[in-house]
Write a protein that holds these residues in place. Structure first.
Motif, PDB file in Angstrom:
ATOM      1  N   LYS A   1       0.843  -1.197   0.000  1.00  0.00           N
ATOM      2  CA  LYS A   1       0.000   0.000   0.000  1.00  0.00           C
ATOM      3  C   LYS A   1       0.876   1.244   0.000  1.00  0.00           C
ATOM      4  N   GLU A   2       0.545   2.201  -0.853  1.00  0.00           N
ATOM      5  CA  GLU A   2       1.343   3.414  -0.938  1.00  0.00           C
ATOM      6  C   GLU A   2       1.251   4.210   0.344  1.00  0.00           C
ATOM      7  N   ALA A   3       2.314   4.891   0.684  1.00  0.00           N
ATOM      8  CA  ALA A   3       2.319   5.721   1.879  1.00  0.00           C
ATOM      9  C   ALA A   3       1.452   6.937   1.651  1.00  0.00           C
ATOM     10  N   PRO A   4       0.448   7.191   2.515  1.00  0.00           N
ATOM     11  CA  PRO A   4      -0.428   8.339   2.303  1.00  0.00           C
ATOM     12  C   PRO A   4       0.294   9.647   2.563  1.00  0.00           C
ATOM     13  N   VAL A   5      -0.026  10.625   1.750  1.00  0.00           N
ATOM     14  CA  VAL A   5       0.584  11.945   1.884  1.00  0.00           C
ATOM     15  C   VAL A   5      -0.514  12.988   1.774  1.00  0.00           C
ATOM     16  N   SER A   6      -0.732  13.778   2.808  1.00  0.00           N
ATOM     17  CA  SER A   6      -1.711  14.847   2.723  1.00  0.00           C
ATOM     18  C   SER A   6      -1.115  15.997   1.934  1.00  0.00           C
ATOM     19  N   SER A   7      -1.994  16.850   1.381  1.00  0.00           N
ATOM     20  CA  SER A   7      -1.480  17.988   0.626  1.00  0.00           C
ATOM     21  C   SER A   7      -0.672  18.913   1.522  1.00  0.00           C
ATOM     22  N   GLN A   8      -1.038  18.998   2.800  1.00  0.00           N
ATOM     23  CA  GLN A   8      -0.297  19.849   3.721  1.00  0.00           C
ATOM     24  C   GLN A   8       1.110  19.308   3.969  1.00  0.00           C
TER      25      GLN A   8
ATOM     26  N   ALA B   1       2.904  17.720   1.748  1.00  0.00           N
ATOM     27  CA  ALA B   1       3.684  17.642   0.515  1.00  0.00           C
ATOM     28  C   ALA B   1       4.907  18.548   0.559  1.00  0.00           C
ATOM     29  N   GLU B   2       4.774  19.737   1.161  1.00  0.00           N
ATOM     30  CA  GLU B   2       5.893  20.663   1.232  1.00  0.00           C
ATOM     31  C   GLU B   2       7.018  20.110   2.103  1.00  0.00           C
ATOM     32  N   GLU B   3       6.659  19.284   3.097  1.00  0.00           N
ATOM     33  CA  GLU B   3       7.683  18.684   3.930  1.00  0.00           C
ATOM     34  C   GLU B   3       8.428  17.582   3.174  1.00  0.00           C
ATOM     35  N   ILE B   4       7.755  16.940   2.238  1.00  0.00           N
ATOM     36  CA  ILE B   4       8.346  15.842   1.483  1.00  0.00           C
ATOM     37  C   ILE B   4       9.150  16.368   0.303  1.00  0.00           C
TER      38      ILE B   4
ATOM     39  N   LEU C   1     -11.872  15.594  -4.048  1.00  0.00           N
ATOM     40  CA  LEU C   1     -12.315  14.336  -3.437  1.00  0.00           C
ATOM     41  C   LEU C   1     -12.441  14.464  -1.930  1.00  0.00           C
ATOM     42  N   LYS C   2     -13.412  13.778  -1.383  1.00  0.00           N
ATOM     43  CA  LYS C   2     -13.600  13.758   0.068  1.00  0.00           C
ATOM     44  C   LYS C   2     -12.912  12.556   0.705  1.00  0.00           C
ATOM     45  N   ASP C   3     -12.822  11.462  -0.019  1.00  0.00           N
ATOM     46  CA  ASP C   3     -12.219  10.247   0.509  1.00  0.00           C
ATOM     47  C   ASP C   3     -10.707  10.430   0.645  1.00  0.00           C
ATOM     48  N   GLN C   4     -10.198  10.351   1.874  1.00  0.00           N
ATOM     49  CA  GLN C   4      -8.788  10.662   2.104  1.00  0.00           C
ATOM     50  C   GLN C   4      -7.857   9.670   1.412  1.00  0.00           C
ATOM     51  N   GLU C   5      -8.250   8.407   1.349  1.00  0.00           N
ATOM     52  CA  GLU C   5      -7.391   7.428   0.695  1.00  0.00           C
ATOM     53  C   GLU C   5      -7.221   7.748  -0.792  1.00  0.00           C
ATOM     54  N   LEU C   6      -8.334   8.160  -1.441  1.00  0.00           N
ATOM     55  CA  LEU C   6      -8.243   8.543  -2.848  1.00  0.00           C
ATOM     56  C   LEU C   6      -7.433   9.832  -3.018  1.00  0.00           C
ATOM     57  N   LYS C   7      -7.667  10.795  -2.131  1.00  0.00           N
ATOM     58  CA  LYS C   7      -6.891  12.038  -2.196  1.00  0.00           C
ATOM     59  C   LYS C   7      -5.396  11.725  -2.129  1.00  0.00           C
ATOM     60  N   ASP C   8      -5.027  10.881  -1.172  1.00  0.00           N
ATOM     61  CA  ASP C   8      -3.622  10.534  -0.999  1.00  0.00           C
ATOM     62  C   ASP C   8      -3.061   9.835  -2.238  1.00  0.00           C
TER      63      ASP C   8
ATOM     64  N   LEU D   1       4.227  22.789  -8.935  1.00  0.00           N
ATOM     65  CA  LEU D   1       5.069  23.131  -7.794  1.00  0.00           C
ATOM     66  C   LEU D   1       4.341  24.062  -6.827  1.00  0.00           C
ATOM     67  N   LEU D   2       3.672  25.059  -7.365  1.00  0.00           N
ATOM     68  CA  LEU D   2       2.941  25.997  -6.511  1.00  0.00           C
ATOM     69  C   LEU D   2       1.766  25.316  -5.830  1.00  0.00           C
ATOM     70  N   ARG D   3       1.076  24.434  -6.530  1.00  0.00           N
ATOM     71  CA  ARG D   3      -0.009  23.677  -5.906  1.00  0.00           C
ATOM     72  C   ARG D   3       0.517  22.855  -4.731  1.00  0.00           C
ATOM     73  N   LEU D   4       1.633  22.188  -4.925  1.00  0.00           N
ATOM     74  CA  LEU D   4       2.205  21.382  -3.857  1.00  0.00           C
ATOM     75  C   LEU D   4       2.644  22.250  -2.687  1.00  0.00           C
ATOM     76  N   LYS D   5       3.215  23.402  -2.993  1.00  0.00           N
ATOM     77  CA  LYS D   5       3.665  24.297  -1.934  1.00  0.00           C
ATOM     78  C   LYS D   5       2.490  24.811  -1.092  1.00  0.00           C
ATOM     79  N   LYS D   6       1.407  25.140  -1.758  1.00  0.00           N
ATOM     80  CA  LYS D   6       0.283  25.777  -1.081  1.00  0.00           C
ATOM     81  C   LYS D   6      -0.787  24.805  -0.617  1.00  0.00           C
ATOM     82  N   GLY D   7      -0.722  23.571  -1.090  1.00  0.00           N
ATOM     83  CA  GLY D   7      -1.720  22.588  -0.669  1.00  0.00           C
ATOM     84  C   GLY D   7      -2.922  22.569  -1.564  1.00  0.00           C
ATOM     85  N   LYS D   8      -3.444  23.743  -1.891  1.00  0.00           N
ATOM     86  CA  LYS D   8      -4.576  23.838  -2.805  1.00  0.00           C
ATOM     87  C   LYS D   8      -4.437  25.120  -3.596  1.00  0.00           C
TER      88      LYS D   8
END
Length: 410
Positions: A25-32, A34-37, A334-341, A397-404
């Motif tokens: 299973k892939e490691a889940p990553v929230s948009s928030q 992403a900047e840390e990764i 998406l609302k489903d966190q697994e799909l978002k990740d 890049l900007l999307r990842l930096k800002k989350g949304k």
């Protein structure tokens, strides 16, 4: 060079992405997170430096970067009415957004201004959205300049003149009607964003209806049963009857053209954002899944997934950067966190590949990304830097930096 933290991304092991064990299973990553990764600030800093250097070499504000000839360092330029003219000012606006550099802002304003004529002259193609929304749209979002808003509203009205109510779509290539007949292409899904924006920012409410009609017909006739995409749908102009689908810029009519799949993912995800119509979201999800399932082991799409010369067929960095933006747009909806990740992880992996030595230009030339494909069957722009690859690379890049990150929030 590994500007992003590729060691993390490489271990995500998303089965649909890079061929890892499907039981892992892939490691889940929230948009928030992403900047840390991903060290997006570092990649953006490098990109801004390159953009600013290129800007200093460009003297004519009505000539816009489009591609770079192999062996050369500088951009080849095109005029205002080229379909790619809006991407360079869009790149400048993205560079300004990250850097807050007044010189870059002045450059963005300088290269945006000549595109005003697109809004006030008869429409000769559907690309008005690319030309005006990428330039004036980003400029308005970042500055609130009311003159920009007026121009965008006028551009939306101009784009709407290509709508045929009998067919229910916007005519994409008027100059190709004599050869192909009435045509609508998947790229056109992206230009609907200008209509959606205008309808809720003082424009005619009918613009929303036009966009919805176009999206519905595209979903019906450009999306194949396996959720790959035709490039072009052809219609009887008088009756509105759908005649057939073709793939004009792909390997064959029934092949899966990589950039077209990216337009579809992004376009339908954006259309769901603007309408809340669940069928658009479902379509975007299935288009994304099919794209990820067919990615090669190294994670960057070939220009067409069905080119018989694979693995010796060329890759398309523009399709990868575009798809990364589409996947992030989809994850936002998406609302489903697994799909978002799942889709955030997939976008991160694409971006990790793009920042590597293989694709990031570094000192090679003025572009950000190498190895894009324009029109392979026509022998045009084969394995070269192309400006829209850079535009969507910066956006991702900007999307990842800002989350949304999207224009519709402003």
């Amino acid at each position: 060079m590994n500007l992003l933290k590729g060691t993390f991304v490489a271990c995500l092991c998303a089965a649909t992405l890079i061929g890892c064990d499907s039981k892992k299973k892939e490691a889940p990553v929230s948009s928030q997170a992403a900047e840390e990764i991903i060290n997006t600030d570092h990649v953006l800093d490098l990109s801004v430096t390159k953009v600013k250097t290129a800007l200093a070499s460009l003297k004519e504000s009505d000539s816009f970067p489009r591609n770079i000839t192999p062996g050369q360092k500088d951009w080849n330029l095109v005029g205002v009415r080229d379909w790619c003219s809006g991407f360079w000012p869009g790149v400048l606006w993205y560079a300004y957004e990250h850097s807050k550099d007044p010189q870059i802002k002045a450059g963005a304003e300088r290269f945006t201004a000549p595109l005003k004529e697109i809004a006030y002259t008869p429409a000769d193609n559907h690309d008005i959205g690319f030309m005006v929304y990428c330039s004036y749209g980003n400029g308005y979002r970042l500055t609130g300049n009311e003159e920009y808003k007026k121009i965008m509203l006028a551009a939306a009205d101009t784009l709407a003149t290509l709508y045929n109510p009998k067919v229910g779509t916007i005519l994409s290539w008027p100059e190709q009607v004599h050869k192909l007949g009435y045509n609508t292409i998947i790229d056109n899904m992206m230009n609907l964003e200008l209509l959606f924006w205008a309808a809720k920012n003082g424009g005619d409410k009918k613009l929303y209806d036009i966009a919805v009609s176009h999206a519905n017909k595209s979903m019906q006739n450009l999306v194949r049963p396996d959720y790959s995409i035709y490039h072009v749908s052809l219609y009887d102009e008088e009756t509105g009857e759908f005649k057939k689908g073709i793939t004009h810029q792909g390997y064959a009519d029934e092949s899966m053209w990589a950039r077209g799949q990216g337009w579809g993912i992004y376009g339908f995800a954006m259309s769901y954002r603007e309408t809340n119509k669940p069928e658009y979201l479902e379509t975007a999800v299935k288009l994304a899944d099919h794209f990820l399932e067919r990615l090669p082991e190294d994670g960057i799409p070939y220009w067409d997934f069905d080119d018989p010369n694979i693995p010796n067929a060329p890759k398309d960095a523009s399709a990868a950067s575009l798809a990364a933006c589409g996947l992030l747009e989809l994850s936002d909806q998406l609302k489903d966190q697994e799909l978002k990740d799942k889709y955030i992880n997939a976008a991160i992996t694409l971006m990790d590949r793009l920042e590597s030595d293989m694709y990031f230009s570094a000192d090679t030339n003025q572009a950000l990304l190498l190895h894009s494909i324009g029109h392979f069957p026509n022998g045009s722009e084969i394995d070269v830097p192309i400006i829209y690859a850079d535009y969507y690379f910066m956006e991702a890049l900007l999307r990842l930096k800002k989350g949304k990150y999207n224009l519709a929030q402003h």
